[in-house]
Design a protein around this motif. Structure first.
Motif, mmCIF file in Angstrom:
data_model
loop_
_atom_site.group_PDB
_atom_site.id
_atom_site.type_symbol
_atom_site.label_atom_id
_atom_site.label_comp_id
_atom_site.label_asym_id
_atom_site.label_seq_id
_atom_site.Cartn_x
_atom_site.Cartn_y
_atom_site.Cartn_z
ATOM 1 N N PHE A 116 -5.098 0.328 3.650
ATOM 2 C CA PHE A 116 -5.817 1.575 3.887
ATOM 3 C C PHE A 116 -5.162 2.739 3.154
ATOM 4 O O PHE A 116 -5.815 3.591 2.596
ATOM 5 C CB PHE A 116 -5.860 1.922 5.373
ATOM 6 C CG PHE A 116 -6.692 0.968 6.181
ATOM 7 C CD1 PHE A 116 -7.993 0.665 5.844
ATOM 8 C CD2 PHE A 116 -6.152 0.360 7.308
ATOM 9 C CE1 PHE A 116 -8.759 -0.203 6.593
ATOM 10 C CE2 PHE A 116 -6.914 -0.504 8.064
ATOM 11 C CZ PHE A 116 -8.207 -0.788 7.715
ATOM 12 N N ARG A 117 -3.835 2.782 3.198
ATOM 13 C CA ARG A 117 -3.089 3.907 2.638
ATOM 14 C C ARG A 117 -1.742 3.391 2.135
ATOM 15 O O ARG A 117 -1.206 2.437 2.677
ATOM 16 C CB ARG A 117 -2.867 4.946 3.738
ATOM 17 C CG ARG A 117 -2.242 6.219 3.261
ATOM 18 C CD ARG A 117 -2.190 7.248 4.367
ATOM 19 N NE ARG A 117 -3.567 7.662 4.669
ATOM 20 C CZ ARG A 117 -3.930 8.252 5.797
ATOM 21 N NH1 ARG A 117 -3.047 8.500 6.729
ATOM 22 N NH2 ARG A 117 -5.183 8.601 5.994
ATOM 23 N N SER A 118 -1.200 4.050 1.143
ATOM 24 C CA SER A 118 0.090 3.668 0.577
ATOM 25 C C SER A 118 1.143 4.705 0.945
ATOM 26 O O SER A 118 0.882 5.907 0.898
ATOM 27 C CB SER A 118 -0.037 3.578 -0.944
ATOM 28 O OG SER A 118 1.216 3.383 -1.531
ATOM 29 N N TYR A 119 2.314 4.230 1.304
ATOM 30 C CA TYR A 119 3.452 5.098 1.596
ATOM 31 C C TYR A 119 4.635 4.609 0.773
ATOM 32 O O TYR A 119 4.860 3.412 0.659
ATOM 33 C CB TYR A 119 3.841 5.038 3.073
ATOM 34 C CG TYR A 119 2.752 5.460 4.013
ATOM 35 C CD1 TYR A 119 2.612 6.788 4.384
ATOM 36 C CD2 TYR A 119 1.859 4.527 4.526
ATOM 37 C CE1 TYR A 119 1.599 7.173 5.252
ATOM 38 C CE2 TYR A 119 0.849 4.901 5.388
ATOM 39 C CZ TYR A 119 0.722 6.225 5.749
ATOM 40 O OH TYR A 119 -0.277 6.601 6.601
ATOM 41 N N SER A 120 5.391 5.546 0.216
ATOM 42 C CA SER A 120 6.597 5.171 -0.507
ATOM 43 C C SER A 120 7.585 6.324 -0.441
ATOM 44 O O SER A 120 7.213 7.471 -0.184
ATOM 45 C CB SER A 120 6.284 4.821 -1.959
ATOM 46 O OG SER A 120 5.961 5.984 -2.686
#
Length: 94
Positions: free
Chosen positions: A75-79
């Motif tokens: 759904f969403r990318s986090y880094s």
């Protein structure tokens, strides 16, 4: 852009060949061999959900040695890079 993570179980004697065949498919960005419950993890990036239907059951599942797949859609990318960039907005040094 739609990102999907495909967990893949393969026959032990076809792991390397299956990994390379999967990596060569359009829409597949990366394939990792790994330890654990699955043998390979493929990262797919496509423009439309319909493309996932073409790639996973239509191509990956037909690669010799592939025994099972489990597809997860992100759904969403986090880094760390994204987080650091968000907190540094407006804090440019002069």
């Amino acid at each position: 852009m739609i990102t999907a993570i495909v967990l893949i179980k393969t026959a032990a004697d076809r792991l390397a060949e299956a990994a390379q065949e999967i990596a060569d498919l359009d829409g597949v960005d990366e394939v990792y061999s790994c330890a654990g419950d699955v043998d390979l993890i493929a990262m797919l990036r496509v423009a439309k959900h319909e493309e996932l239907a073409d790639i996973v059951p239509g191509k990956i599942n037909k690669v010799a040695g592939v025994e099972d797949t489990d597809t997860h859609i992100a759904f969403r990318s986090y880094s760390r890079r994204d987080t650091e960039a968000a907190f540094s907005i407006g804090l440019e040094e002069e």
